[in-house]
Write a protein that holds these residues in place. Structure first.
Motif, PDB file in Angstrom:
ATOM      1  N   MET A   1       0.855  -1.186   0.000  1.00  0.00           N
ATOM      2  CA  MET A   1       0.000   0.000   0.000  1.00  0.00           C
ATOM      3  C   MET A   1       0.882   1.223   0.000  1.00  0.00           C
ATOM      4  SD  MET A   1      -2.880   1.069   2.757  1.00  0.00           S
ATOM      5  CE  MET A   1      -3.742   2.611   2.576  1.00  0.00           C
ATOM      6  N   SER A   2       0.665   2.128  -0.933  1.00  0.00           N
ATOM      7  CA  SER A   2       1.571   3.250  -1.059  1.00  0.00           C
ATOM      8  C   SER A   2       0.905   4.384  -1.803  1.00  0.00           C
ATOM      9  CB  SER A   2       2.849   2.814  -1.797  1.00  0.00           C
ATOM     10  OG  SER A   2       3.683   3.901  -2.060  1.00  0.00           O
ATOM     11  N   THR A   3       1.405   5.567  -1.606  1.00  0.00           N
ATOM     12  CA  THR A   3       1.059   6.685  -2.451  1.00  0.00           C
ATOM     13  C   THR A   3       2.360   7.330  -2.883  1.00  0.00           C
ATOM     14  OG1 THR A   3       0.927   8.197  -0.564  1.00  0.00           O
ATOM     15  CG2 THR A   3      -1.109   7.119  -1.234  1.00  0.00           C
ATOM     16  N   THR A   4       2.279   8.335  -3.738  1.00  0.00           N
ATOM     17  CA  THR A   4       3.497   8.959  -4.200  1.00  0.00           C
ATOM     18  C   THR A   4       4.201   9.657  -3.059  1.00  0.00           C
ATOM     19  OG1 THR A   4       2.194  10.893  -4.791  1.00  0.00           O
ATOM     20  CG2 THR A   4       2.638   9.303  -6.535  1.00  0.00           C
ATOM     21  N   GLY A   5       5.503   9.770  -3.203  1.00  0.00           N
ATOM     22  CA  GLY A   5       6.301  10.416  -2.178  1.00  0.00           C
ATOM     23  C   GLY A   5       6.906   9.404  -1.240  1.00  0.00           C
ATOM     24  N   ASP A  42       0.626   7.521   6.645  1.00  0.00           N
ATOM     25  CA  ASP A  42       0.743   8.503   7.728  1.00  0.00           C
ATOM     26  C   ASP A  42      -0.562   8.664   8.509  1.00  0.00           C
ATOM     27  OD1 ASP A  42       2.690   8.728   5.787  1.00  0.00           O
ATOM     28  OD2 ASP A  42       3.015  10.857   6.114  1.00  0.00           O
ATOM     29  N   ARG A  43      -1.691   8.620   7.824  1.00  0.00           N
ATOM     30  CA  ARG A  43      -2.955   8.910   8.496  1.00  0.00           C
ATOM     31  C   ARG A  43      -3.340   7.825   9.493  1.00  0.00           C
ATOM     32  NH1 ARG A  43      -7.752   7.055   5.669  1.00  0.00           N
ATOM     33  NH2 ARG A  43      -7.257   5.598   3.992  1.00  0.00           N
ATOM     34  N   PHE A  44      -2.714   6.647   9.385  1.00  0.00           N
ATOM     35  CA  PHE A  44      -2.995   5.575  10.341  1.00  0.00           C
ATOM     36  C   PHE A  44      -2.039   5.586  11.538  1.00  0.00           C
ATOM     37  CE2 PHE A  44      -4.460   3.680   6.263  1.00  0.00           C
ATOM     38  CZ  PHE A  44      -5.781   3.451   6.609  1.00  0.00           C
ATOM     39  N   LEU A  48      -2.818   4.073  15.440  1.00  0.00           N
ATOM     40  CA  LEU A  48      -2.329   2.717  15.675  1.00  0.00           C
ATOM     41  C   LEU A  48      -1.197   2.699  16.698  1.00  0.00           C
ATOM     42  CD1 LEU A  48      -2.376   1.352  12.014  1.00  0.00           C
ATOM     43  CD2 LEU A  48      -4.071   1.030  13.807  1.00  0.00           C
ATOM     44  N   ASP A  49      -0.337   3.695  16.666  1.00  0.00           N
ATOM     45  CA  ASP A  49       0.725   3.763  17.669  1.00  0.00           C
ATOM     46  C   ASP A  49       0.134   3.955  19.062  1.00  0.00           C
ATOM     47  OD1 ASP A  49       2.683   3.393  15.798  1.00  0.00           O
ATOM     48  OD2 ASP A  49       3.324   5.494  15.711  1.00  0.00           O
ATOM     49  N   GLY A  72      -3.388  -4.230  -0.316  1.00  0.00           N
ATOM     50  CA  GLY A  72      -2.237  -4.166   0.575  1.00  0.00           C
ATOM     51  C   GLY A  72      -2.514  -4.597   1.996  1.00  0.00           C
ATOM     52  N   LYS A  73      -3.455  -5.514   2.208  1.00  0.00           N
ATOM     53  CA  LYS A  73      -3.792  -5.941   3.580  1.00  0.00           C
ATOM     54  C   LYS A  73      -2.609  -6.648   4.248  1.00  0.00           C
ATOM     55  CE  LYS A  73      -7.499  -8.321   2.387  1.00  0.00           C
ATOM     56  NZ  LYS A  73      -7.526  -8.008   0.947  1.00  0.00           N
ATOM     57  N   THR A  74      -1.985  -7.584   3.529  1.00  0.00           N
ATOM     58  CA  THR A  74      -0.847  -8.287   4.110  1.00  0.00           C
ATOM     59  C   THR A  74       0.306  -7.333   4.354  1.00  0.00           C
ATOM     60  OG1 THR A  74      -1.468 -10.371   3.041  1.00  0.00           O
ATOM     61  CG2 THR A  74       0.810 -10.160   3.769  1.00  0.00           C
ATOM     62  N   PHE A  75       0.554  -6.443   3.399  1.00  0.00           N
ATOM     63  CA  PHE A  75       1.593  -5.440   3.577  1.00  0.00           C
ATOM     64  C   PHE A  75       1.301  -4.597   4.813  1.00  0.00           C
ATOM     65  CE2 PHE A  75       3.357  -1.262   3.209  1.00  0.00           C
ATOM     66  CZ  PHE A  75       4.625  -1.454   2.708  1.00  0.00           C
ATOM     67  N   PHE A  76       0.062  -4.150   4.945  1.00  0.00           N
ATOM     68  CA  PHE A  76      -0.318  -3.271   6.058  1.00  0.00           C
ATOM     69  C   PHE A  76      -0.101  -3.953   7.408  1.00  0.00           C
ATOM     70  CE2 PHE A  76      -3.461  -1.771   9.117  1.00  0.00           C
ATOM     71  CZ  PHE A  76      -3.264  -0.392   9.084  1.00  0.00           C
ATOM     72  N   THR A  77      -0.555  -5.213   7.523  1.00  0.00           N
ATOM     73  CA  THR A  77      -0.435  -5.893   8.816  1.00  0.00           C
ATOM     74  C   THR A  77       1.024  -6.204   9.149  1.00  0.00           C
ATOM     75  OG1 THR A  77      -0.914  -8.029   7.745  1.00  0.00           O
ATOM     76  CG2 THR A  77      -2.762  -6.856   8.778  1.00  0.00           C
ATOM     77  N   ARG A  78       1.838  -6.513   8.140  1.00  0.00           N
ATOM     78  CA  ARG A  78       3.259  -6.750   8.415  1.00  0.00           C
ATOM     79  C   ARG A  78       3.962  -5.447   8.779  1.00  0.00           C
ATOM     80  NH1 ARG A  78       4.938 -11.379   3.900  1.00  0.00           N
ATOM     81  NH2 ARG A  78       3.568 -12.995   4.790  1.00  0.00           N
ATOM     82  N   TRP A  79       3.561  -4.369   8.147  1.00  0.00           N
ATOM     83  CA  TRP A  79       4.108  -3.057   8.505  1.00  0.00           C
ATOM     84  C   TRP A  79       3.751  -2.717   9.951  1.00  0.00           C
ATOM     85  CZ3 TRP A  79       0.788   1.188   9.532  1.00  0.00           C
ATOM     86  CH2 TRP A  79       1.437   2.417   9.736  1.00  0.00           C
ATOM     87  N   LEU A  80       2.501  -2.954  10.333  1.00  0.00           N
ATOM     88  CA  LEU A  80       2.085  -2.698  11.704  1.00  0.00           C
ATOM     89  C   LEU A  80       2.789  -3.657  12.664  1.00  0.00           C
ATOM     90  CD1 LEU A  80       0.343  -1.146  13.685  1.00  0.00           C
ATOM     91  CD2 LEU A  80      -1.589  -2.657  13.106  1.00  0.00           C
ATOM     92  N   GLY A  81       2.997  -4.909  12.239  1.00  0.00           N
ATOM     93  CA  GLY A  81       3.717  -5.865  13.055  1.00  0.00           C
ATOM     94  C   GLY A  81       5.153  -5.428  13.311  1.00  0.00           C
TER      95      GLY A  81
END
Length: 449
Positions: A1-5, A42-44, A48-49, A72-81
């Motif tokens: 999951m990504s946006t530009t920048g 960033d908005r999450f 979450l923190d 990007g669900k798997t990406f998101f959860t691994r990033w949060l992990g």
């Protein structure tokens, strides 16, 4: 999951870079190093923190993540992990499936949890290092309280009973097994110690002799699993970990199981949510992932009214105003712009370790990355949301690797996108077959230059 920048760190170790690139080359989500790719999240972060901090302070959190395939669900959860692991959480990711890990059998879910348990210091399964660290902590506490070497075994036993008093109300065999494990180690019986620890981790078919030695019987069942989870949380806390982050991934597979098994699984999920909210599992951050159809459809959450009530979240507003503190959060998925932005980030990450970084950036410039993203999206019927996995696989394996290895390779002249059916997932294969009514193959799609 990504946006530009990109917000990629200025200094990245070669090992972290290689881990990420190798995974993308295989068409997989990297197991670590996701902060190198995580832009647009960033908005999450703040919400979450704050939840992770609350769990580290003894609270518990349940979170449901929704998103279409490729969002990007798997990406998101691994990033949060990874964020949880930096706070000294233990982490476990579990794939829910009808045959391997049915959700209605919590004893199997617990077993997968212990098999996949990892910490910042130990890969899966980290169960034994965690248990050993716990006994070490008990010994240190006993010595700090003034126990002599002769008194140490008895004082450790008292601490074991005291620390697991609440757990023993629900699962007395958890403390019994730990006691049996320590006794076997003291006797130098490694085989029995390993077998008892396997039983503690929910493994079936442990030798009867080992179970008798430890004073436990039978195999772990559905109801005992929750007690064992409670015990594991206690052991993690006392061995220095701030909590346990658990992901139940691909819960939407429940929609494809028999109706009786589906109803049991949905009720088990409802039970887990209630137990988390009741405070039974201090130190647990539990996440599930699923598609919108699972949350909104009659073959999923809506099939069990109490569960639907617990997960109800308003998504009728503009996604910009989604509440990241809600029990259910939605991932917006990729657009053409964000897919290109991610591709540029990967290109730059790859170039940092390339033989000729400037050549990689020049030949695979931003315009070419955009062309490749459009071509891959076209091969999948224009569904950009499901394109990231295949796009990154092609970018790394077919383009960047060749540019790095062959000085005369120019992807604009020497590369034409091909997508074989064998390298697609079921969803991707269906979309590819639907391109222009099935009259065009992926081989017929040229890059727009």
């Amino acid at each position: 999951m990504s946006t530009t920048g990109s917000q990629r760190p200025a200094q990245v170790s070669a090992a972290r870079r290689r881990t990420v690139i190798d995974a993308l080359r295989r068409g997989a989500v990297p197991e670590s190093g996701l902060d190198l790719l995580a832009t647009g999240l960033d908005r999450f972060e703040a919400a979450l923190d704050a939840e992770l901090d609350a769990v580290a302070s003894g609270g518990s959190v349940f979170k449901a993540v929704r998103g279409e395939y490729g969002s990007g669900k798997t990406f998101f959860t691994r990033w949060l992990g990874e964020r949880a692991k930096r706070r000294n959480f233990a982490v476990a990711e579990i794939q829910i499936s009808e045959n391997e890990t049915p959700l209605h059998k919590l004893e199997t879910v617990y077993r997968r949890l212990t098999e996949r348990l990892t910490t910042s210091s130990f890969p899966p399964s980290a169960l034994r290092p965690v248990v050993d660290a716990w006994f070490y902590a008990l010994e240190e506490d006993a010595l700090a309280a003034g126990a002599t070497e002769e008194e140490l075994p008895g004082e450790v036993e008292k601490l074991l009973v005291a620390r697991l008093a609440e757990v023993s109300r629900h699962a007395p065999s958890f403390a019994t097994a730990l006691r049996g494990y320590r006794t076997a180690l003291a006797d130098g019986d490694e085989a029995t110690a390993a077998a008892v620890l396997a039983w503690l981790g929910g493994q079936p078919h442990v030798a009867a002799s080992a179970r008798r030695s430890a004073g436990v019987r039978g195999d772990l069942d559905h109801f005992g699993a929750l007690g064992f989870l409670q015990g594991l949380l206690t052991v993690l806390r006392d061995s220095g970990h701030t909590g346990l982050f658990v992901v139940l991934d691909e819960v939407e597979t429940l929609q494809r199981v028999r109706s009786d098994a589906r109803d049991k699984a949905l009720n088990a999920l409802r039970q887990l949510i209630d137990e988390v909210h009741s405070g039974r599992f201090p130190g647990l951050y539990l996440v599930i992932t699923g598609t919108p159809a699972f949350y909104d459809g009659q073959q999923g959450v809506q099939r069990l009214a109490p569960l639907a009530q617990r997960l109800a979240t308003d998504f009728t507003t503009d996604p910009r105003f989604d509440n990241p503190r809600a029990v259910q959060i939605r991932l917006p998925g990729f657009t053409q712009e964000s897919l290109v932005g991610l591709g540029v980030t990967i290109r730059d990450l790859y170039a940092d370790s390339a033989t000729s970084p400037e050549r990689v950036r020049t030949v695979v410039d931003d315009a070419y990355v955009a062309d490749l993203a459009r071509a891959v999206g076209g091969a999948l019927g224009g569904k950009v949301g499901v394109a990231p996995r295949l796009f990154l696989k092609k970018l790394v394996g077919d383009v960047l690797d060749r540019v790095d290895q062959f000085d005369d390779f120019d992807p604009r002249q020497h590369y034409k996108l091909t997508v074989a059916s064998s390298e697609l997932t079921d969803v991707e294969r269906n979309l590819a077959a639907a391109v222009t009514g099935g009259s065009t193959s992926a081989d017929d799609i040229d890059l727009e230059l």
